[in-house]
Design an enzyme around this catalytic site. Structure first.
Site, PDB file in Angstrom:
ATOM      1  N   GLY A   7       0.844  -1.186   0.000  1.00  0.00           N
ATOM      2  CA  GLY A   7       0.000   0.000   0.000  1.00  0.00           C
ATOM      3  C   GLY A   7       0.875   1.230   0.000  1.00  0.00           C
ATOM      4  O   GLY A   7       1.336   1.670   1.056  1.00  0.00           O
ATOM      5  N   ALA A   8       1.158   1.736  -1.210  1.00  0.00           N
ATOM      6  CA  ALA A   8       1.972   2.953  -1.314  1.00  0.00           C
ATOM      7  C   ALA A   8       1.055   4.164  -1.245  1.00  0.00           C
ATOM      8  O   ALA A   8       1.098   5.052  -2.091  1.00  0.00           O
ATOM      9  CB  ALA A   8       2.764   2.929  -2.622  1.00  0.00           C
ATOM     10  N   GLY A   9       0.194   4.176  -0.229  1.00  0.00           N
ATOM     11  CA  GLY A   9      -0.721   5.302  -0.019  1.00  0.00           C
ATOM     12  C   GLY A   9      -0.168   6.211   1.069  1.00  0.00           C
ATOM     13  O   GLY A   9       1.053   6.255   1.298  1.00  0.00           O
ATOM     14  N   GLY A  12       1.336   4.187   4.219  1.00  0.00           N
ATOM     15  CA  GLY A  12       2.395   3.298   3.714  1.00  0.00           C
ATOM     16  C   GLY A  12       3.634   4.100   3.341  1.00  0.00           C
ATOM     17  O   GLY A  12       4.762   3.752   3.730  1.00  0.00           O
ATOM     18  N   ARG A  35       1.881   0.201 -12.312  1.00  0.00           N
ATOM     19  CA  ARG A  35       2.082   1.155 -11.209  1.00  0.00           C
ATOM     20  C   ARG A  35       3.528   1.140 -10.734  1.00  0.00           C
ATOM     21  O   ARG A  35       4.077   2.176 -10.345  1.00  0.00           O
ATOM     22  CB  ARG A  35       1.126   0.846 -10.053  1.00  0.00           C
ATOM     23  N   LYS A 187     -11.467   3.687  19.656  1.00  0.00           N
ATOM     24  CA  LYS A 187     -11.365   4.526  18.435  1.00  0.00           C
ATOM     25  C   LYS A 187     -12.594   4.293  17.565  1.00  0.00           C
ATOM     26  O   LYS A 187     -13.158   5.233  17.000  1.00  0.00           O
ATOM     27  CB  LYS A 187     -10.075   4.150  17.695  1.00  0.00           C
ATOM     28  N   ASN A 191     -15.266   7.098  16.389  1.00  0.00           N
ATOM     29  CA  ASN A 191     -15.575   7.277  14.966  1.00  0.00           C
ATOM     30  C   ASN A 191     -17.067   7.091  14.692  1.00  0.00           C
ATOM     31  O   ASN A 191     -17.648   7.791  13.863  1.00  0.00           O
ATOM     32  CB  ASN A 191     -14.752   6.315  14.100  1.00  0.00           C
ATOM     33  N   ASN A 205     -16.603  18.689  12.217  1.00  0.00           N
ATOM     34  CA  ASN A 205     -16.860  18.009  13.500  1.00  0.00           C
ATOM     35  C   ASN A 205     -17.523  18.951  14.503  1.00  0.00           C
ATOM     36  O   ASN A 205     -18.426  18.555  15.257  1.00  0.00           O
ATOM     37  CB  ASN A 205     -15.561  17.441  14.072  1.00  0.00           C
ATOM     38  N   SER A 255     -12.754  11.963   8.701  1.00  0.00           N
ATOM     39  CA  SER A 255     -12.171  11.213   7.568  1.00  0.00           C
ATOM     40  C   SER A 255     -13.287  10.655   6.666  1.00  0.00           C
ATOM     41  O   SER A 255     -13.138  10.617   5.437  1.00  0.00           O
ATOM     42  CB  SER A 255     -11.279  10.084   8.087  1.00  0.00           C
TER      43      SER A 255
HETATM   44  P1  NAD Z   1      -4.597   5.144   1.156  1.00  0.00           P
HETATM   45  O1  NAD Z   1      -5.834   4.930   0.350  1.00  0.00           O
HETATM   46  O2  NAD Z   1      -3.900   6.468   1.075  1.00  0.00           O
HETATM   47  O3  NAD Z   1      -3.529   4.027   0.777  1.00  0.00           O
HETATM   48  C1  NAD Z   1      -3.842   2.681   0.596  1.00  0.00           C
HETATM   49  C2  NAD Z   1      -3.014   2.181  -0.564  1.00  0.00           C
HETATM   50  O4  NAD Z   1      -3.119   0.762  -0.617  1.00  0.00           O
HETATM   51  C3  NAD Z   1      -3.475   2.702  -1.920  1.00  0.00           C
HETATM   52  O5  NAD Z   1      -2.363   3.251  -2.589  1.00  0.00           O
HETATM   53  C4  NAD Z   1      -3.981   1.460  -2.643  1.00  0.00           C
HETATM   54  O6  NAD Z   1      -3.792   1.491  -4.036  1.00  0.00           O
HETATM   55  C5  NAD Z   1      -3.100   0.407  -1.978  1.00  0.00           C
HETATM   56  N1  NAD Z   1      -3.585  -0.971  -2.140  1.00  0.00           N
HETATM   57  C6  NAD Z   1      -4.805  -1.494  -1.841  1.00  0.00           C
HETATM   58  N2  NAD Z   1      -4.851  -2.804  -2.147  1.00  0.00           N
HETATM   59  C7  NAD Z   1      -3.634  -3.121  -2.651  1.00  0.00           C
HETATM   60  C8  NAD Z   1      -3.062  -4.318  -3.170  1.00  0.00           C
HETATM   61  N3  NAD Z   1      -3.741  -5.460  -3.209  1.00  0.00           N
HETATM   62  N4  NAD Z   1      -1.784  -4.282  -3.610  1.00  0.00           N
HETATM   63  C9  NAD Z   1      -1.062  -3.125  -3.570  1.00  0.00           C
HETATM   64  N5  NAD Z   1      -1.548  -1.966  -3.095  1.00  0.00           N
HETATM   65  C10 NAD Z   1      -2.823  -1.958  -2.645  1.00  0.00           C
HETATM   66  O7  NAD Z   1      -4.976   4.790   2.661  1.00  0.00           O
HETATM   67  P2  NAD Z   1      -4.383   5.406   4.011  1.00  0.00           P
HETATM   68  O8  NAD Z   1      -4.946   6.765   4.223  1.00  0.00           O
HETATM   69  O9  NAD Z   1      -2.897   5.244   4.038  1.00  0.00           O
HETATM   70  O10 NAD Z   1      -5.079   4.460   5.082  1.00  0.00           O
HETATM   71  C11 NAD Z   1      -4.674   3.137   5.369  1.00  0.00           C
HETATM   72  C12 NAD Z   1      -5.382   2.734   6.660  1.00  0.00           C
HETATM   73  O11 NAD Z   1      -4.915   3.563   7.720  1.00  0.00           O
HETATM   74  C13 NAD Z   1      -6.920   2.955   6.600  1.00  0.00           C
HETATM   75  O12 NAD Z   1      -7.572   1.950   7.299  1.00  0.00           O
HETATM   76  C14 NAD Z   1      -7.097   4.296   7.304  1.00  0.00           C
HETATM   77  O13 NAD Z   1      -8.372   4.444   7.917  1.00  0.00           O
HETATM   78  C15 NAD Z   1      -6.003   4.220   8.364  1.00  0.00           C
HETATM   79  N6  NAD Z   1      -5.557   5.541   8.835  1.00  0.00           N
HETATM   80  C16 NAD Z   1      -5.177   6.507   7.939  1.00  0.00           C
HETATM   81  C17 NAD Z   1      -4.742   7.732   8.415  1.00  0.00           C
HETATM   82  C18 NAD Z   1      -4.299   8.834   7.472  1.00  0.00           C
HETATM   83  O14 NAD Z   1      -4.030   9.949   7.944  1.00  0.00           O
HETATM   84  N7  NAD Z   1      -4.181   8.614   6.184  1.00  0.00           N
HETATM   85  C19 NAD Z   1      -4.690   7.971   9.801  1.00  0.00           C
HETATM   86  C20 NAD Z   1      -5.055   6.958  10.679  1.00  0.00           C
HETATM   87  C21 NAD Z   1      -5.505   5.735  10.181  1.00  0.00           C
HETATM   88  O1  KPL Z   2     -10.600   9.845  13.787  1.00  0.00           O
HETATM   89  C1  KPL Z   2     -11.360  10.705  13.408  1.00  0.00           C
HETATM   90  C2  KPL Z   2     -11.770  10.673  11.983  1.00  0.00           C
HETATM   91  O2  KPL Z   2     -12.116  11.711  11.412  1.00  0.00           O
HETATM   92  O3  KPL Z   2     -11.731   9.562  11.411  1.00  0.00           O
HETATM   93  C3  KPL Z   2     -11.897  11.720  14.380  1.00  0.00           C
HETATM   94  C4  KPL Z   2     -11.221  13.055  14.185  1.00  0.00           C
HETATM   95  C5  KPL Z   2     -11.616  11.253  15.810  1.00  0.00           C
HETATM   96  C6  KPL Z   2     -13.376  11.875  14.252  1.00  0.00           C
HETATM   97  O4  KPL Z   2     -14.034  10.678  14.504  1.00  0.00           O
END
Ligand code: NAD
Ligand code: KPL
Length: 308
Positions: A7-9, A12, A35, A187, A191, A205, A255
């Site tokens: 997951g290069a998101g 990741g 990709r 959490k 949420n 919020n 989110s």
């Molecule tokens: P994102 O969508 O930015 O990244 C996920 C990546 O995974 C995407 O690039 C997607 O293409 C890749 N992916 C999915 N399936 C794949 C596969 N089979 N092979 C290769 N790549 C694959 O998501 P994110 O924001 O990084 O969130 C990841 C998790 O972390 C989520 O559950 C999110 O709720 C949680 N989270 C995110 C944040 C945040 O600030 N972004 C904060 C707290 C929690």
């Molecule tokens: O985690 C959050 C979200 O937006 O996903 C907060 C800020 C706690 C709100 O539920």
């Protein structure tokens, strides 16, 4: 020993950049060769911290690379986790360890059931990052938007793994949590009390201060659920905490609101959907939570988004 990150998101890339900077070997697993080619053309990933951008040439590969995987960070969305791990299962070395970074609950159990040979460590993070899709580096440019913390734990084994030293060395704020399920449930409850209402009222919020009774009723039902799931600690002062978060994040969109606004799939099934499914399994009647779920499902469907 190398880390693999699937997951290069947002998260990741945030982890990959910091591990690489800390001198820890790390490989990014991309979806397919198209990709991977695009990622290589971009010259790696770019992390923006406090306005300063730095590129990290973290090596990439696809899921069918032959290299065995010993330590994997699964950094995809909850709804992609099970299929992602199924694709990687044949590459897991004996004794492989997985860190599951998904928000909500439900995906972790599904992943663990697919790879019973691996140790699954659950994580809950308050760090914030987003992909800056407008930049020339494209989707591999990630902005580190919110300092936070990551709690890690294994519901089946409370011994911390020795590789936490890699996180220390890489400046990834973390803590081993012997009761990670309690943290994940708390959490999830936060949420569930905030995110769906913020979508349905189309507000930040802080806008939920105009609906105090609705928030309070949801918190009461969420506490009932947490007690019936054997998670009383996660219910402690939930309502006060929800009110605190609403105030502290008053100017932010949740989110889930952000996902809906961008036409992206939400993680509803692992948040409110998981809460309602758990209540139903326990024959616990939580009418306001169920009605909220139904309203959210209808809203998402009306906006052409998956409701599961
Ligand atoms: P994102 O969508 O930015 O990244 C996920 C990546 O995974 C995407 O690039 C997607 O293409 C890749 N992916 C999915 N399936 C794949 C596969 N089979 N092979 C290769 N790549 C694959 O998501 P994110 O924001 O990084 O969130 C990841 C998790 O972390 C989520 O559950 C999110 O709720 C949680 N989270 C995110 C944040 C945040 O600030 N972004 C904060 C707290 C929690
Ligand atoms: O985690 C959050 C979200 O937006 O996903 C907060 C800020 C706690 C709100 O539920």
């Amino acid at each position: 020993m190398s880390w693999h990150i699937l997951g290069a998101g947002s998260l990741g890339c945030l982890w990959a950049a910091r591990l690489a900077r800390g001198g820890v070997p790390v490989q990014l697993i991309l979806r397919d060769s198209a990709r991977l080619d695009a990622y290589r053309c971009a010259g790696g990933l770019t992390l923006v911290e406090q306005g300063r951008a730095q590129r990290y040439a973290v090596p990439g590969q696809t899921a069918d690379d032959p290299q065995p995987i010993r330590r994997l960070l699964l950094a995809c969305k909850a709804y992609d986790a099970e299929s992602a791990i199924t694709g990687l299962a044949p590459r897991l070395a004996p004794g492989a360890e997985l860190v599951l970074l998904q928000n909500g609950l439900g995906s972790q159990e599904a992943v663990a059931a697919r790879v019973p040979q691996a140790r699954c460590i659950f994580a809950s993070s308050t760090e914030g990052a987003f992909r800056d899709g407008t930049a020339a580096e494209g989707e591999w440019r990630v902005v580190f938007a919110g300092q936070g913390h990551t709690w890690l734990g294994d519901p089946l084994d409370d011994q911390p793994p020795p590789w936490l030293a890699d996180l220390e060395r890489s400046g990834i704020p973390h803590q081993w949590s012997p009761d990670i399920l309690s943290r994940l449930w708390r959490k999830l409850a936060l949420n569930c009390a905030i995110n769906p209402l913020s979508v349905l009222y189309a507000c930040r919020n802080g806008g939920l201060s105009d609906h105090p009774e609705e928030v309070a009723t949801l918190c009461t039902e969420l506490c009932q659920l947490l007690h019936s799931c054997g998670q009383p600690a996660a219910a402690l002062d939930l309502h006060a905490d929800v009110q605190r978060v609403i105030q502290a994040t008053a100017a932010n969109y949740s989110s889930m609101h952000q996902d809906v606004a961008r036409g992206r799939r939400t993680e509803i099934a692992y948040l409110l959907g998981h809460a309602c499914a758990t209540a139903q399994r326990q024959r616990l009647v939580l009418p306001h939570l169920a009605a909220l779920h139904e309203r959210l499902v209808q809203y998402l469907e009306a906006h052409g988004l998956p409701s599961h």
